[in-house]
Design a protein around this motif. Structure first.
Motif, PDB file in Angstrom:
ATOM      1  N   ARG A 181       0.831  -1.203   0.000  1.00 50.36           N
ATOM      2  CA  ARG A 181       0.000   0.000   0.000  1.00 50.36           C
ATOM      3  C   ARG A 181       0.870   1.260   0.000  1.00 50.36           C
ATOM      4  NH1 ARG A 181      -2.509  -4.108   2.055  1.00 50.36           N
ATOM      5  NH2 ARG A 181      -4.787  -4.269   2.117  1.00 50.36           N
ATOM      6  N   ARG A 182       0.247   2.376  -0.385  1.00 50.75           N
ATOM      7  CA  ARG A 182       1.005   3.626  -0.432  1.00 50.75           C
ATOM      8  C   ARG A 182       1.344   4.119   0.968  1.00 50.75           C
ATOM      9  NH1 ARG A 182      -0.395   8.972  -0.092  1.00 50.75           N
ATOM     10  NH2 ARG A 182      -2.627   8.480  -0.096  1.00 50.75           N
ATOM     11  N   LYS A 183       0.382   4.060   1.888  1.00 51.46           N
ATOM     12  CA  LYS A 183       0.614   4.548   3.236  1.00 51.46           C
ATOM     13  C   LYS A 183       1.276   3.466   4.084  1.00 51.46           C
ATOM     14  CE  LYS A 183      -3.163   7.902   3.379  1.00 51.46           C
ATOM     15  NZ  LYS A 183      -4.361   8.359   4.142  1.00 51.46           N
ATOM     16  N   VAL A 184       2.126   3.906   5.021  1.00 51.17           N
ATOM     17  CA  VAL A 184       2.901   2.962   5.837  1.00 51.17           C
ATOM     18  C   VAL A 184       2.923   3.444   7.285  1.00 51.17           C
ATOM     19  CG1 VAL A 184       5.181   1.958   6.258  1.00 51.17           C
ATOM     20  CG2 VAL A 184       4.369   2.257   3.908  1.00 51.17           C
ATOM     21  N   LEU A 185       2.704   2.502   8.214  1.00 50.40           N
ATOM     22  CA  LEU A 185       2.900   2.751   9.646  1.00 50.40           C
ATOM     23  C   LEU A 185       4.096   1.939  10.102  1.00 50.40           C
ATOM     24  CD1 LEU A 185       2.146   3.661  12.535  1.00 50.40           C
ATOM     25  CD2 LEU A 185       0.520   1.734  12.613  1.00 50.40           C
ATOM     26  N   LEU A 186       5.114   2.628  10.641  1.00 51.67           N
ATOM     27  CA  LEU A 186       6.287   1.991  11.224  1.00 51.67           C
ATOM     28  C   LEU A 186       6.146   2.080  12.736  1.00 51.67           C
ATOM     29  CD1 LEU A 186       9.012   3.700   8.970  1.00 51.67           C
ATOM     30  CD2 LEU A 186       7.888   1.490   8.593  1.00 51.67           C
ATOM     31  N   MET A 187       6.049   0.933  13.394  1.00 50.25           N
ATOM     32  CA  MET A 187       5.710   0.918  14.816  1.00 50.25           C
ATOM     33  C   MET A 187       6.716   0.046  15.554  1.00 50.25           C
ATOM     34  SD  MET A 187       1.944   0.031  16.313  1.00 50.25           S
ATOM     35  CE  MET A 187       1.529   0.126  18.059  1.00 50.25           C
ATOM     36  N   GLY A 188       7.516   0.654  16.439  1.00 55.81           N
ATOM     37  CA  GLY A 188       8.564  -0.087  17.127  1.00 55.81           C
ATOM     38  C   GLY A 188       8.647   0.254  18.591  1.00 55.81           C
ATOM     39  N   SER A 189       9.241  -0.665  19.344  1.00 50.55           N
ATOM     40  CA  SER A 189       9.417  -0.488  20.783  1.00 50.55           C
ATOM     41  C   SER A 189      10.888  -0.586  21.134  1.00 50.55           C
ATOM     42  CB  SER A 189       8.628  -1.560  21.545  1.00 50.55           C
ATOM     43  OG  SER A 189       8.921  -1.534  22.932  1.00 50.55           O
ATOM     44  N   GLY A 190      11.394   0.392  21.900  1.00 56.39           N
ATOM     45  CA  GLY A 190      12.772   0.339  22.360  1.00 56.39           C
ATOM     46  C   GLY A 190      13.755   0.234  21.209  1.00 56.39           C
ATOM     47  N   HIS A 203       6.907   5.363  18.007  1.00 61.50           N
ATOM     48  CA  HIS A 203       8.097   4.909  18.739  1.00 61.50           C
ATOM     49  C   HIS A 203       7.735   4.785  20.211  1.00 61.50           C
ATOM     50  CE1 HIS A 203      12.680   5.660  19.611  1.00 61.50           C
ATOM     51  NE2 HIS A 203      12.259   4.458  19.974  1.00 61.50           N
ATOM     52  N   ARG A 204       7.633   3.564  20.707  1.00 60.62           N
ATOM     53  CA  ARG A 204       7.260   3.305  22.111  1.00 60.62           C
ATOM     54  C   ARG A 204       8.524   3.207  22.949  1.00 60.62           C
ATOM     55  NH1 ARG A 204       6.216   3.081  26.718  1.00 60.62           N
ATOM     56  NH2 ARG A 204       4.819   1.642  27.812  1.00 60.62           N
ATOM     57  N   VAL A 205       8.638   4.077  23.964  1.00 63.01           N
ATOM     58  CA  VAL A 205       9.811   4.089  24.853  1.00 63.01           C
ATOM     59  C   VAL A 205       9.350   4.229  26.296  1.00 63.01           C
ATOM     60  CG1 VAL A 205      11.374   5.049  23.122  1.00 63.01           C
ATOM     61  CG2 VAL A 205      10.084   6.601  24.596  1.00 63.01           C
ATOM     62  N   ARG A 206      10.188   3.737  27.191  1.00 59.37           N
ATOM     63  CA  ARG A 206       9.847   3.852  28.616  1.00 59.37           C
ATOM     64  C   ARG A 206      10.056   5.278  29.113  1.00 59.37           C
ATOM     65  NH1 ARG A 206       8.820   0.372  32.671  1.00 59.37           N
ATOM     66  NH2 ARG A 206       9.307   1.030  34.799  1.00 59.37           N
ATOM     67  N   THR A 207      11.170   5.873  28.711  1.00 58.13           N
ATOM     68  CA  THR A 207      11.457   7.267  29.063  1.00 58.13           C
ATOM     69  C   THR A 207      12.033   7.977  27.841  1.00 58.13           C
ATOM     70  OG1 THR A 207      13.748   6.836  29.765  1.00 58.13           O
ATOM     71  CG2 THR A 207      12.016   6.589  31.435  1.00 58.13           C
ATOM     72  N   ARG A 208      11.938   9.296  27.835  1.00 61.30           N
ATOM     73  CA  ARG A 208      12.478  10.053  26.714  1.00 61.30           C
ATOM     74  C   ARG A 208      13.979   9.865  26.595  1.00 61.30           C
ATOM     75  NH1 ARG A 208      10.191  15.992  25.877  1.00 61.30           N
ATOM     76  NH2 ARG A 208       8.373  14.622  25.826  1.00 61.30           N
ATOM     77  N   GLU A 209      14.661   9.727  27.724  1.00 59.90           N
ATOM     78  CA  GLU A 209      16.117   9.546  27.698  1.00 59.90           C
ATOM     79  C   GLU A 209      16.507   8.203  27.085  1.00 59.90           C
ATOM     80  OE1 GLU A 209      14.331  10.428  30.358  1.00 59.90           O
ATOM     81  OE2 GLU A 209      14.820  12.583  30.254  1.00 59.90           O
ATOM     82  N   ALA A 210      15.631   7.222  27.146  1.00 57.27           N
ATOM     83  CA  ALA A 210      15.928   5.893  26.617  1.00 57.27           C
ATOM     84  C   ALA A 210      15.532   5.732  25.153  1.00 57.27           C
ATOM     85  CB  ALA A 210      15.209   4.834  27.457  1.00 57.27           C
ATOM     86  N   ARG A 249      11.500  14.214   5.310  1.00 58.36           N
ATOM     87  CA  ARG A 249      10.766  13.414   4.339  1.00 58.36           C
ATOM     88  C   ARG A 249       9.250  13.616   4.424  1.00 58.36           C
ATOM     89  NH1 ARG A 249      12.799   8.019   2.311  1.00 58.36           N
ATOM     90  NH2 ARG A 249      12.336   9.257   0.463  1.00 58.36           N
ATOM     91  N   GLY A 250       8.826  14.526   5.287  1.00 61.19           N
ATOM     92  CA  GLY A 250       7.397  14.780   5.387  1.00 61.19           C
ATOM     93  C   GLY A 250       6.627  13.683   6.084  1.00 61.19           C
ATOM     94  N   ALA A 251       7.286  12.919   6.939  1.00 65.16           N
ATOM     95  CA  ALA A 251       6.629  11.860   7.698  1.00 65.16           C
ATOM     96  C   ALA A 251       6.178  12.391   9.052  1.00 65.16           C
ATOM     97  CB  ALA A 251       7.574  10.676   7.881  1.00 65.16           C
ATOM     98  N   ARG A 252       5.396  11.610   9.750  1.00 66.06           N
ATOM     99  CA  ARG A 252       4.911  11.977  11.088  1.00 66.06           C
ATOM    100  C   ARG A 252       5.569  11.068  12.105  1.00 66.06           C
ATOM    101  NH1 ARG A 252      -0.396  11.310  14.065  1.00 66.06           N
ATOM    102  NH2 ARG A 252      -0.853   9.677  12.548  1.00 66.06           N
ATOM    103  N   TYR A 253       6.140  11.650  13.143  1.00 66.31           N
ATOM    104  CA  TYR A 253       6.826  10.887  14.192  1.00 66.31           C
ATOM    105  C   TYR A 253       6.072  11.060  15.499  1.00 66.31           C
ATOM    106  CZ  TYR A 253      10.526   9.541  17.503  1.00 66.31           C
ATOM    107  OH  TYR A 253      11.255   8.950  18.518  1.00 66.31           O
ATOM    108  N   VAL A 254       5.617   9.959  16.073  1.00 67.60           N
ATOM    109  CA  VAL A 254       4.868   9.977  17.330  1.00 67.60           C
ATOM    110  C   VAL A 254       5.641   9.164  18.354  1.00 67.60           C
ATOM    111  CG1 VAL A 254       2.686   9.416  18.477  1.00 67.60           C
ATOM    112  CG2 VAL A 254       2.683  10.143  16.082  1.00 67.60           C
ATOM    113  N   GLN A 255       6.078   9.826  19.406  1.00 71.20           N
ATOM    114  CA  GLN A 255       6.824   9.153  20.474  1.00 71.20           C
ATOM    115  C   GLN A 255       5.883   8.915  21.643  1.00 71.20           C
ATOM    116  OE1 GLN A 255      10.251  10.794  23.126  1.00 71.20           O
ATOM    117  NE2 GLN A 255      11.176  10.203  21.171  1.00 71.20           N
ATOM    118  N   VAL A 256       5.727   7.650  22.028  1.00 73.26           N
ATOM    119  CA  VAL A 256       4.799   7.257  23.095  1.00 73.26           C
ATOM    120  C   VAL A 256       5.640   6.852  24.301  1.00 73.26           C
ATOM    121  CG1 VAL A 256       2.912   5.730  23.749  1.00 73.26           C
ATOM    122  CG2 VAL A 256       3.134   6.474  21.376  1.00 73.26           C
ATOM    123  N   GLU A 257       5.548   7.625  25.374  1.00 70.82           N
ATOM    124  CA  GLU A 257       6.439   7.443  26.515  1.00 70.82           C
ATOM    125  C   GLU A 257       5.688   6.965  27.748  1.00 70.82           C
ATOM    126  OE1 GLU A 257       8.074  11.258  27.211  1.00 70.82           O
ATOM    127  OE2 GLU A 257       8.661  11.557  25.114  1.00 70.82           O
TER     128      GLU A 257
END
Length: 475
Positions: free
Chosen positions: A344-353, A377-384, A398-406
């Motif tokens: 598909r044209r749209k892509v979700l990149l979803m990772g932990s740690g 991007h799933r992280v325990r703390t912003r520093e990690a 690149r015009g992508a969207r970055y979502v950091q879940v802490e």
């Protein structure tokens, strides 16, 4: 749920180009998976057909005959599955690309436990069948098998090796072992296969009394041995010796992680795609013989490869002590977490740690228009948050969207979410971030528990099964 989003224009990540030239690799042909799966089932069906042709059904008329004939069948199927299991993990490029390492590992585990169960059934049934038809009794027959039949001592030694492999592969035992220890023990599976099967080639009527059966079994043995020798030994050794690869740079990457860049003529010959991993051996001293799987953390440019790893074991912790100039041996590339499986044209990149590393490379390499790609991007703390600054810069460029879940994980349930989002279901939270997830290809990478929860949430939120691609990280 603490998040940060990047959509503005900005500079590319440090030291890397934001829009790499496309790799020459095309999409993975879908028929590869069907063809390899069909071949596997054909082998099992062939075993059954040879058993029938050898009088297996006719022998079921008496108790002793039924026990012996059923024992023969379980032994034959166990033998075939054991060899197929070895082929599955022999790194055969067409098989690996068709299935991917995560799916291969799942099938390998299923086939392995099935083969082992059938092997134990074979031992019990054959012994009972011979005891029922002979004068020695159960224990006399057992002793006669061990000392009186060619190859049986080897078979018992091989069975012991396989027992050790199976016991340490049980999830609870696996979690208690370091990767290095588990990997070393798992190599005994090859020893077990090598010791268990020869007695059938030497003494089994199903192998010796029929020319088609003899050709079938020796052929299957030959293909298995050739696959292991070629793709686990020959090809990696030839590549590494033909064109050396050496460490160019080593740097710390936040707390408890290291980035290593390698280069050399050998890199040019590796058809690596962003998102894939290789098996790495750094010739820096004791322990070099144990390979470790690390994904590339930047899009390959044909000149260098870069990996980023968390210090979760002896092998990954040693990365911080590497020196420039250290020789490197690699196997691969492996894995289906790359653009060739995109639908598909749209892509979700979803990772932990640390699982975000192949996704960072994918973000850099995937052809995309502004708004096509979202990174969670799933992280325990912003520093990690390893590589967060690079991902944020790449997303901006690149015009992508970055979502950091802490935040620490939700207590009391398996979830990909942090504690502060516990009032939401996993799928609800995902639809808040990506409302049109059903229109996306989804790439997942992370630890086993997180990945299982994220996969379930992605499917519940509406992503089609054929659009979900994942890689499981286990220490």
């Amino acid at each position: 749920m603490t998040t940060s989003t990047v959509t503005a224009d900005g500079a590319p990540a440090r030291g890397r180009h934001a829009g790499p030239a496309p790799r020459p690799n095309g999409p993975v042909p879908r028929w590869w998976r069907d063809a390899t799966g069909t071949l596997g089932w054909a082998v099992v069906l062939g075993v059954g057909a040879l058993w029938v042709a050898g009088g297996g059904v006719q022998d079921l008329g008496s108790l002793a005959g039924a026990l012996t004939s059923t024992g023969r069948l379980t032994g034959l199927v166990a033998s075939a599955l054991l060899l197929l299991q070895v082929i599955l993990m022999a790194r055969v490029p067409w098989v690996e690309q068709a299935w991917g390492q995560d799916e291969l590992a799942r099938v390998h585990r299923l086939v392995g436990f099935t083969s082992f169960s059938l092997l134990l059934g074979h031992i019990v049934l054959i012994t009972l069948g011979y005891a029922a038809s002979g004068p020695l009794g159960l224990w006399g027959t057992t002793w006669d098998f061990v000392v009186g039949y060619p190859g049986m001592l080897l078979a018992w030694a091989g069975t012991t090796a396989l027992v050790m492999v199976v016991v340490t592969s049980v999830r609870r035992a696996r979690r208690r072992l370091r990767y290095e220890s588990w990997h070393l023990i798992h190599l005994y599976g090859y020893v077990g296969a090598g010791l268990v099967l020869p007695h059938q080639l030497w003494t089994g009527a199903d192998f010796l009394d029929s020319t088609p059966a003899t050709v079938f079994w020796w052929g299957l043995w030959g293909v298995t041995a050739a696959a292991v020798l070629a793709f686990r030994v020959g090809v990696p050794l030839w590549r590494s010796l033909r064109s050396p690869i050496r460490v160019l740079d080593v740097r710390p990457e936040g707390p408890g992680a290291t980035t290593v860049t390698v280069g050399g003529d050998g890199v040019r010959h590796l058809r690596v795609r962003a998102g894939q991993f290789l098996q790495w051996r750094f010739l820096d001293g004791p322990g070099w013989s144990r390979a470790h799987p690390y994904s590339v953390s930047a899009a390959p440019d044909g000149r260098t490869l870069r990996i980023t790893a968390a210090h979760v074991g002896d092998g990954s912790a040693r990365l911080a002590t590497l020196r420039p100039g250290t020789r490197v041996l690699v196997e691969g590339p492996y894995g289906r977490l790359h653009g060739g499986v995109r639908t598909r044209r749209k892509v979700l990149l979803m990772g932990s740690g640390i699982g975000v590393t192949p996704l960072r490379a994918l973000l850099e390499e995937l052809p995309q228009q502004p708004g096509d790609v979202t990174v969670v991007h799933r992280v325990r703390t912003r520093e990690a948050a390893v590589l967060a600054d690079e991902i944020r810069a790449l997303a901006a460029a690149r015009g992508a969207r970055y979502v950091q879940v802490e935040g620490p994980r939700v207590p009391g349930r398996a979830s990909w979410l942090p504690r502060q989002a516990a009032h939401l279901s996993d799928a609800e939270a995902l639809r808040e971030v990506v409302p049109d997830i059903a229109e996306h290809d989804v790439y997942l990478c992370g630890g086993d528990g997180w990945l299982t929860a994220a996969h379930a949430a992605v499917r519940e939120a509406g992503a089609p099964a054929d659009a979900v691609h994942l890689e499981r990280f286990a220490s």
